[in-house]
Design a protein around this motif. Structure first.
Motif, PDB file in Angstrom:
ATOM      1  N   LYS A   1      35.807  -7.961   0.782  1.00 53.91           N
ATOM      2  CA  LYS A   1      36.803  -7.038   0.205  1.00 53.91           C
ATOM      3  C   LYS A   1      36.507  -6.747  -1.255  1.00 53.91           C
ATOM      4  O   LYS A   1      36.902  -5.730  -1.786  1.00 53.91           O
ATOM      5  CB  LYS A   1      38.198  -7.661   0.335  1.00 53.91           C
ATOM      6  N   ILE A   2      35.827  -7.658  -1.911  1.00 56.63           N
ATOM      7  CA  ILE A   2      35.600  -7.482  -3.360  1.00 56.63           C
ATOM      8  C   ILE A   2      34.281  -8.129  -3.791  1.00 56.63           C
ATOM      9  O   ILE A   2      33.941  -9.225  -3.329  1.00 56.63           O
ATOM     10  CB  ILE A   2      36.789  -8.053  -4.186  1.00 56.63           C
ATOM     11  N   ILE A   3      33.568  -7.394  -4.668  1.00 53.53           N
ATOM     12  CA  ILE A   3      32.397  -7.966  -5.345  1.00 53.53           C
ATOM     13  C   ILE A   3      32.784  -8.051  -6.810  1.00 53.53           C
ATOM     14  O   ILE A   3      33.105  -7.023  -7.438  1.00 53.53           O
ATOM     15  CB  ILE A   3      31.150  -7.071  -5.172  1.00 53.53           C
ATOM     16  N   GLY A   4      32.794  -9.254  -7.354  1.00 52.95           N
ATOM     17  CA  GLY A   4      33.219  -9.444  -8.741  1.00 52.95           C
ATOM     18  C   GLY A   4      32.034  -9.810  -9.609  1.00 52.95           C
ATOM     19  O   GLY A   4      31.330 -10.788  -9.350  1.00 52.95           O
ATOM     20  N   ARG A   5      31.793  -9.019 -10.657  1.00 54.79           N
ATOM     21  CA  ARG A   5      30.662  -9.254 -11.561  1.00 54.79           C
ATOM     22  C   ARG A   5      31.188  -9.952 -12.806  1.00 54.79           C
ATOM     23  O   ARG A   5      31.998  -9.349 -13.554  1.00 54.79           O
ATOM     24  CB  ARG A   5      30.028  -7.894 -11.897  1.00 54.79           C
ATOM     25  N   ALA A   6      30.768 -11.193 -13.033  1.00 53.02           N
ATOM     26  CA  ALA A   6      31.168 -11.931 -14.233  1.00 53.02           C
ATOM     27  C   ALA A   6      30.316 -11.436 -15.399  1.00 53.02           C
ATOM     28  O   ALA A   6      29.313 -12.045 -15.749  1.00 53.02           O
ATOM     29  CB  ALA A   6      30.993 -13.422 -14.011  1.00 53.02           C
ATOM     30  N   GLY A   7      30.701 -10.326 -15.956  1.00 56.71           N
ATOM     31  CA  GLY A   7      29.939  -9.684 -17.028  1.00 56.71           C
ATOM     32  C   GLY A   7      30.225  -8.193 -17.003  1.00 56.71           C
ATOM     33  O   GLY A   7      31.165  -7.749 -16.323  1.00 56.71           O
ATOM     34  N   VAL A   8      29.372  -7.433 -17.704  1.00 59.27           N
ATOM     35  CA  VAL A   8      29.639  -6.002 -17.851  1.00 59.27           C
ATOM     36  C   VAL A   8      28.934  -5.164 -16.787  1.00 59.27           C
ATOM     37  O   VAL A   8      29.566  -4.473 -15.985  1.00 59.27           O
ATOM     38  CB  VAL A   8      29.175  -5.489 -19.246  1.00 59.27           C
TER      39      VAL A   8
ATOM     40  N   THR B   1      31.408   1.131  -2.001  1.00 62.09           N
ATOM     41  CA  THR B   1      32.560   2.040  -1.978  1.00 62.09           C
ATOM     42  C   THR B   1      32.710   2.663  -0.592  1.00 62.09           C
ATOM     43  O   THR B   1      33.827   2.757  -0.072  1.00 62.09           O
ATOM     44  CB  THR B   1      32.385   3.138  -3.059  1.00 62.09           C
ATOM     45  N   LYS B   2      31.585   3.074  -0.001  1.00 60.13           N
ATOM     46  CA  LYS B   2      31.641   3.668   1.354  1.00 60.13           C
ATOM     47  C   LYS B   2      32.265   2.698   2.348  1.00 60.13           C
ATOM     48  O   LYS B   2      32.917   3.097   3.296  1.00 60.13           O
ATOM     49  CB  LYS B   2      30.222   4.034   1.817  1.00 60.13           C
ATOM     50  N   LYS B   3      32.062   1.393   2.120  1.00 61.98           N
ATOM     51  CA  LYS B   3      32.612   0.386   3.051  1.00 61.98           C
ATOM     52  C   LYS B   3      34.000  -0.085   2.629  1.00 61.98           C
ATOM     53  O   LYS B   3      34.564  -0.999   3.224  1.00 61.98           O
ATOM     54  CB  LYS B   3      31.670  -0.826   3.090  1.00 61.98           C
ATOM     55  N   GLY B   4      34.528   0.523   1.546  1.00 60.40           N
ATOM     56  CA  GLY B   4      35.872   0.140   1.087  1.00 60.40           C
ATOM     57  C   GLY B   4      35.898  -1.192   0.351  1.00 60.40           C
ATOM     58  O   GLY B   4      36.940  -1.820   0.219  1.00 60.40           O
ATOM     59  N   ILE B   5      34.720  -1.631  -0.132  1.00 61.77           N
ATOM     60  CA  ILE B   5      34.662  -2.896  -0.884  1.00 61.77           C
ATOM     61  C   ILE B   5      34.829  -2.575  -2.372  1.00 61.77           C
ATOM     62  O   ILE B   5      34.118  -1.723  -2.918  1.00 61.77           O
ATOM     63  CB  ILE B   5      33.315  -3.616  -0.644  1.00 61.77           C
ATOM     64  N   ILE B   6      35.756  -3.273  -3.016  1.00 57.39           N
ATOM     65  CA  ILE B   6      35.996  -3.044  -4.449  1.00 57.39           C
ATOM     66  C   ILE B   6      34.890  -3.718  -5.263  1.00 57.39           C
ATOM     67  O   ILE B   6      34.545  -4.874  -5.005  1.00 57.39           O
ATOM     68  CB  ILE B   6      37.372  -3.630  -4.844  1.00 57.39           C
ATOM     69  N   VAL B   7      34.340  -2.969  -6.219  1.00 64.02           N
ATOM     70  CA  VAL B   7      33.374  -3.571  -7.158  1.00 64.02           C
ATOM     71  C   VAL B   7      34.059  -3.622  -8.520  1.00 64.02           C
ATOM     72  O   VAL B   7      34.515  -2.594  -9.034  1.00 64.02           O
ATOM     73  CB  VAL B   7      32.078  -2.738  -7.254  1.00 64.02           C
ATOM     74  N   THR B   8      34.155  -4.816  -9.064  1.00 61.96           N
ATOM     75  CA  THR B   8      34.879  -4.955 -10.326  1.00 61.96           C
ATOM     76  C   THR B   8      34.080  -5.843 -11.285  1.00 61.96           C
ATOM     77  O   THR B   8      33.182  -6.563 -10.848  1.00 61.96           O
ATOM     78  CB  THR B   8      36.297  -5.504 -10.052  1.00 61.96           C
ATOM     79  N   ASN B   9      34.407  -5.771 -12.569  1.00 61.13           N
ATOM     80  CA  ASN B   9      33.639  -6.559 -13.544  1.00 61.13           C
ATOM     81  C   ASN B   9      34.564  -7.217 -14.568  1.00 61.13           C
ATOM     82  O   ASN B   9      35.787  -7.126 -14.457  1.00 61.13           O
ATOM     83  CB  ASN B   9      32.573  -5.681 -14.217  1.00 61.13           C
ATOM     84  N   ALA B  10      33.960  -7.882 -15.548  1.00 61.18           N
ATOM     85  CA  ALA B  10      34.714  -8.547 -16.617  1.00 61.18           C
ATOM     86  C   ALA B  10      34.156  -8.004 -17.930  1.00 61.18           C
ATOM     87  O   ALA B  10      33.271  -8.606 -18.530  1.00 61.18           O
ATOM     88  CB  ALA B  10      34.524 -10.055 -16.508  1.00 61.18           C
TER      89      ALA B  10
ATOM     90  N   SER C   1      45.008 -11.287  -3.172  1.00 61.12           N
ATOM     91  CA  SER C   1      46.443 -11.512  -2.926  1.00 61.12           C
ATOM     92  C   SER C   1      47.172 -10.185  -2.749  1.00 61.12           C
ATOM     93  O   SER C   1      48.398 -10.127  -2.803  1.00 61.12           O
ATOM     94  CB  SER C   1      47.091 -12.272  -4.086  1.00 61.12           C
ATOM     95  N   GLY C   2      46.404  -9.109  -2.634  1.00 61.92           N
ATOM     96  CA  GLY C   2      47.026  -7.799  -2.405  1.00 61.92           C
ATOM     97  C   GLY C   2      47.409  -7.071  -3.680  1.00 61.92           C
ATOM     98  O   GLY C   2      48.064  -6.015  -3.649  1.00 61.92           O
ATOM     99  N   GLY C   3      47.002  -7.623  -4.829  1.00 58.96           N
ATOM    100  CA  GLY C   3      47.334  -6.989  -6.111  1.00 58.96           C
ATOM    101  C   GLY C   3      46.239  -6.018  -6.556  1.00 58.96           C
ATOM    102  O   GLY C   3      45.273  -5.766  -5.827  1.00 58.96           O
ATOM    103  N   PRO C   4      46.408  -5.471  -7.788  1.00 60.90           N
ATOM    104  CA  PRO C   4      45.433  -4.488  -8.279  1.00 60.90           C
ATOM    105  C   PRO C   4      44.147  -5.116  -8.833  1.00 60.90           C
ATOM    106  O   PRO C   4      44.133  -6.287  -9.194  1.00 60.90           O
ATOM    107  CB  PRO C   4      46.199  -3.810  -9.421  1.00 60.90           C
ATOM    108  N   ALA C   5      43.092  -4.301  -8.900  1.00 60.63           N
ATOM    109  CA  ALA C   5      41.869  -4.697  -9.612  1.00 60.63           C
ATOM    110  C   ALA C   5      41.929  -3.997 -10.960  1.00 60.63           C
ATOM    111  O   ALA C   5      41.998  -2.772 -11.025  1.00 60.63           O
ATOM    112  CB  ALA C   5      40.646  -4.252  -8.837  1.00 60.63           C
ATOM    113  N   LYS C   6      41.923  -4.799 -12.023  1.00 58.91           N
ATOM    114  CA  LYS C   6      42.056  -4.221 -13.376  1.00 58.91           C
ATOM    115  C   LYS C   6      40.842  -3.377 -13.761  1.00 58.91           C
ATOM    116  O   LYS C   6      40.950  -2.371 -14.432  1.00 58.91           O
ATOM    117  CB  LYS C   6      42.191  -5.403 -14.350  1.00 58.91           C
ATOM    118  N   ASN C   7      39.661  -3.821 -13.316  1.00 57.49           N
ATOM    119  CA  ASN C   7      38.429  -3.187 -13.825  1.00 57.49           C
ATOM    120  C   ASN C   7      37.563  -2.551 -12.744  1.00 57.49           C
ATOM    121  O   ASN C   7      36.350  -2.487 -12.891  1.00 57.49           O
ATOM    122  CB  ASN C   7      37.606  -4.225 -14.593  1.00 57.49           C
ATOM    123  N   ALA C   8      38.180  -2.105 -11.645  1.00 57.11           N
ATOM    124  CA  ALA C   8      37.378  -1.497 -10.568  1.00 57.11           C
ATOM    125  C   ALA C   8      36.961  -0.094 -10.971  1.00 57.11           C
ATOM    126  O   ALA C   8      37.641   0.572 -11.720  1.00 57.11           O
ATOM    127  CB  ALA C   8      38.168  -1.459  -9.291  1.00 57.11           C
TER     128      ALA C   8
END
Ligand code: NAD
Ligand code: MLT
Length: 308
Positions: free
Chosen positions: A64-71, A82-91, A301-308
């Motif tokens: 559901k999510i790929i989280g990048r610890a960095g920029v 995105t095509k698969k509906g997976i959120i990509v987010t970073n820090a 937990s069903g909440g928002p992604a701040k940096n997607a």
């Protein structure tokens, strides 16, 4: 829910993830291994070491999510995700001071030949004349990309009494004025600056933003910095400009290919290099690990992604 961490992540971030999920840390996986491993995981947490390719994304059956610890998310196939509906987010905020400080450290080290002099003395040489440096005070620094890190570099260079020029198509005159930066085009910066540093993302508009044409316009002896992403500066063009004597020095933290063992830049005495250390401080790694862990907890937990 299950989280796979495929690059090293600070404990502070791992602890947050472990409070909510089953967490597996498996670093150094090949693409084939990750294609096998990814099945069943709800989240993948990475730094810059993992290349999240289309094959890996296609193999993911629950992600559901790929989280990048960095920029930078340039190591993720964001379109495929995105095509698969997976959120990509970073820090994006946790390592900006470290990256800016590394850039200033590289600029000073290059200006005073510190790595070369260090190596020379440790080889039991005492060559004071060989390592004559230059002051940065009164020199013009061109900053290409005035976002989080570029702005912090500008502030610090201003404290060193440098003159500042900058290019960023998305920055206002007001913001540039606050930073003490004279806005200019890339080619104007190429003509006028004594030092040029790049702080953009690596995207099609910024790939090779400094190329043969720009090196041709530069002052003889100009010094070049890249602590953002390999490929923003054309490495071959930079090597040609160093070879010809146009560029007097370069300080490079990031490369088109990492590790850059085949890069021509490793062959020059007046090029100083670090192995992608911009964000490698205790503070930055704790910050980005906590930020990305909180982001994964929020999304799963069903909440928002701040940096997607
Ligand atoms: P940011 O998004 O805050 O800033 C990037 C800036 O580039 C923005 O202001 C944007 O307007 C500007 N930009 C976009 N297109 C441009 C163009 N065509 N020409 C000029 N400017 C353009 O990002 P940031 O956090 O400042 O990061 C900058 C770079 O540093 C990224 O590539 C990031 O991956 C890299 N980085 C490297 C390290 C490291 O370890 N060396 C650490 C952190 C970040
Ligand atoms: C980044 O984009 O944040 C940097 O490349 C730092 C890193 O994670 O290595």
């Amino acid at each position: 829910m299950k989280v796979l961490v495929s690059d090293s992540l600070s404990n502070e971030g791992l602890e947050i993830l472990k409070e909510h999920f089953n967490v597996d840390v498996c670093t150094g996986l090949s693409e084939d291994e990750l294609v096998e491993k990814i099945k069943g995981y709800d989240a993948l947490v990475i730094r810059s070491g993992t290349q999240v390719t289309q094959r890996i994304i296609e193999a993911a059956d629950n992600l559901k999510i790929i989280g990048r610890a960095g920029v930078g998310v340039d190591n993720v196939d964001v379109d495929a995700a995105t095509k698969k509906g997976i959120i990509v987010t970073n820090a994006p905020e946790g390592n900006m001071i470290s990256a800016a400080e590394h850039t200033i450290a590289m600029m000073m080290a290059m200006s005073r030949n510190i790595p070369q002099a260090n190596a020379s003395l440790k080889a039991r040489e005492w060559k004071r004349n060989k390592f004559m440096g230059v002051e940065v005070k009164g020199k013009t620094l061109g900053v290409i990309g005035l976002g989080r890190i570029g702005s912090e570099v500008a502030k610090r260079a201003s404290g060193l009494e440098m003159n500042l020029m900058g290019y960023d198509p998305f920055i206002s005159e007001k913001r540039a004025k606050e930073l003490g930066v004279k806005l200019a085009t890339v080619n104007e910066i190429a003509k006028e600056a004594d030092y040029i540093t790049v702080h953009t993302p690596l995207i099609k508009e910024t790939r090779n933003i400094l190329d043969d044409e720009q090196f041709g316009l530069m002052k003889k002896g100009v010094r070049i910095l890249n602590c953002a992403r390999g490929g923003i500066i054309n490495e071959e063009a930079l090597a040609r400009a160093i070879e010809s004597g146009k560029v007097g020095g370069a300080a490079i933290d990031v490369f088109v290919e990492e590790p850059p063992f085949g890069s021509p830049l490793l062959n020059f005495d007046n090029v100083i290099v670090t192995p992608h250390l911009g964000a490698s401080t205790q503070e930055a790694q704790v910050n980005v690990a906590i930020d990305i862990a909180k982001e994964v907890v929020s999304v799963l937990s069903g909440g928002p992604a701040k940096n997607a």
